[in-house]
Design an enzyme around this catalytic site. Structure first.
Site, PDB file in Angstrom:
ATOM      1  CB  SER A 120      -0.966   0.017   1.186  1.00 44.80           C
ATOM      2  OG  SER A 120      -0.426  -0.607   2.296  1.00 44.80           O
ATOM      3  CG  HIS A 141      -2.544  -0.269  -3.552  1.00 43.07           C
ATOM      4  ND1 HIS A 141      -2.898   0.998  -3.200  1.00 43.07           N
ATOM      5  CD2 HIS A 141      -2.705  -1.033  -2.448  1.00 43.07           C
ATOM      6  CE1 HIS A 141      -3.246   1.007  -1.926  1.00 43.07           C
ATOM      7  NE2 HIS A 141      -3.144  -0.212  -1.451  1.00 43.07           N
ATOM      8  CD  GLU A 153      -3.331   3.837  -5.847  1.00 41.07           C
ATOM      9  OE1 GLU A 153      -3.699   4.975  -5.549  1.00 41.07           O
ATOM     10  OE2 GLU A 153      -2.556   3.173  -5.123  1.00 41.07           O
ATOM     11  CG  ASN A 192      -2.928   3.903   0.950  1.00 38.14           C
ATOM     12  OD1 ASN A 192      -4.102   4.030   1.320  1.00 38.14           O
ATOM     13  ND2 ASN A 192      -2.353   2.733   0.789  1.00 38.14           N
TER      14      ASN A 192
END
Ligand code: CAA
Length: 379
Positions: A120, A141, A153, A192
């Site tokens: 992440s 991700h 992602e 994130n």
């Protein structure tokens, strides 16, 4: 190269979900973990999720059976990886643990096998250097819950072959997910970089404003159009994930988040959120549960600091050309369920007011809040 056989390493929240969505797209999946008890729990969760989808007539009972049969849980790394065209690593976010796992993988699979990490926050180029195949290494991700969140992602590292990026993008589409390419391998990637700092900022808001978590969460839900409050989302994601991701991001980039000590306190107490029955909130059991948030509670809170930190990080992403504005909006919509685009929220709340608020915070609490140049340029 045709991808047929997938191996998912790690059967936790993300691993079991990735195995499930891959099985639902017709792939044969080996789900590997170090202990049978983790695998049993993962298979139970997959069954629960498939039952939910059956209840809602998204799939039939027969489909559910077929999907379960596409997954082979195993503790044996050698058999799990022998035939793999694609290995997706989804072990906890700890650089040394990932290093150990990539070390164990050496020599087990064919040289054509693609390694993809569901990290992440860890830079892909750093992880790829732990293997002898940086050209066949990439980040993919997923978002929690992978069964429902549409976004993935795709993050090429410095050495990733262009063809591998193309193959992985096609793979993501075959799962009926929306890929967004993160053009620069920055810590936290796109989503994130926005989400994790907000957990810390929500804690600082709690200290500053002496309101309840439900009030802040209600404001996040009803004023920022998030599907969950930020404390609620942190509990849902897991405080272990949040702590480790924060630690790794902070190690690589001191400006991305302002660490609040409470995250580590909860992590150390094993109060990890919904999965342990307690985190920021207390839960009845381990099952999916929501917090009661209301528009009335939302009206009691000014959301400027939380929105300001999110807008600052979003501006940083655009300024540094990590993604386009369109990709940023897609990522936040499909990865976090945000119903309104972030700069529309900024504009609704008054860009100038928000910048003034950040300048105040910068004066009182330090450089972290310094408004980003891109954000200032749109005032
Ligand atoms: N499989 C199948 N169904 C599921 C499920 C799963 N894994 N999880 C939840 N559901 C079901 C629920 O049980 C519920 O069913 P019922 O209607 O029968 O009660 C249904 O889905 C909808 O749930 P809600 O009523 O709570 O409604 P919702 O509209 O809020 O949707 C949600 C739930 C999709 C989780 C939504 O709240 C959401 O998008 N939340 C934000 C999640 C998010 O931001 N994820 C990203 C976190 S960051 C991350 O993952 C990256 C990282 O690296 C840390």
């Amino acid at each position: 190269m045709a991808i047929k056989n997938i191996t998912v390493l790690g059967s936790g929240i993300m691993g079991h979900g990735i195995a499930q969505v891959s099985a639902m797209a017709g792939y044969k999946v080996n789900l590997r973990d170090i202990d049978q008890k983790f695998l049993n729990k993962a298979m139970q969760k997959i069954k629960w999720s498939l039952e939910k989808l059956t209840e809602k007539s998204k799939i039939t009972k027969m489909d559910a059976e077929k999907y379960i049969n596409n997954i082979t849980p195993t503790v044996d790394l050698k058999t799990a990886t022998k035939e793999a065209d694609l290995i997706i690593e989804a072990v906890p976010e700890d650089f040394n643990l990932k290093k150990k796992v990539y070390g164990e993988l050496e020599g087990l699979s064919s040289e054509n096998t693609i390694f993809a990490s569901n990290t992440s926050t860890l830079p892909i180029s750093e992880l790829s250097s732990l293997t002898s195949r940086p050209q066949k290494f990439i980040g993919i991700h997923f978002f929690n819950p992978p069964q429902l969140m549409k976004l993935v992602e795709v993050i090429p590292g410095i050495g990733t072959d262009e063809i591998v990026t193309k193959e992985l993008t096609a793979f993501v589409k075959s799962l009926n997910k929306q890929p967004v390419i993160c053009k620069k391998d920055v810590s936290g990637f796109i989503v994130n970089r926005i989400f994790i700092p907000l957990v810390h900022e929500a804690l600082y808001s709690l200290d500053r404003d002496h309101v309840s978590m439900e009030i802040i969460d209600s404001a996040v839900k009803y004023k920022l159009d998030f599907p969950m409050g930020i404390f609620e989302l942190a509990d849902y994601t897991g405080l272990d994930v949040i702590y480790k991701a924060s630690f790794e991001m902070n190690l690589r980039d001191k400006n991305v988040l302002r660490m609040h000590p409470s995250v580590k306190v909860l992590f150390d107490k094993n109060e990890l959120g919904q999965k342990t029955g307690k985190g920021f909130y207390t839960y009845q059991g381990e099952n999916y549960e929501r917090i009661n948030l209301t528009p009335e509670k939302a009206s009691q809170y000014d959301i400027s600091s939380i929105l300001g930190v999110a807008a600052n990080n979003a501006s940083w992403l655009l300024e540094n050309e990590v993604c386009t504005k369109a990709d940023l909006d897609t990522a936040l919509k499909l990865g976090m369920g945000m119903k309104t685009e972030i700069f529309e929220l900024v504009s609704k709340n008054g860009t100038e007011k928000l910048v003034r608020h950040l300048l105040e915070l910068e004066k009182c609490e330090g450089d972290f809040y310094k408004p980003n140049d891109y954000l200032r340029s749109i005032v």
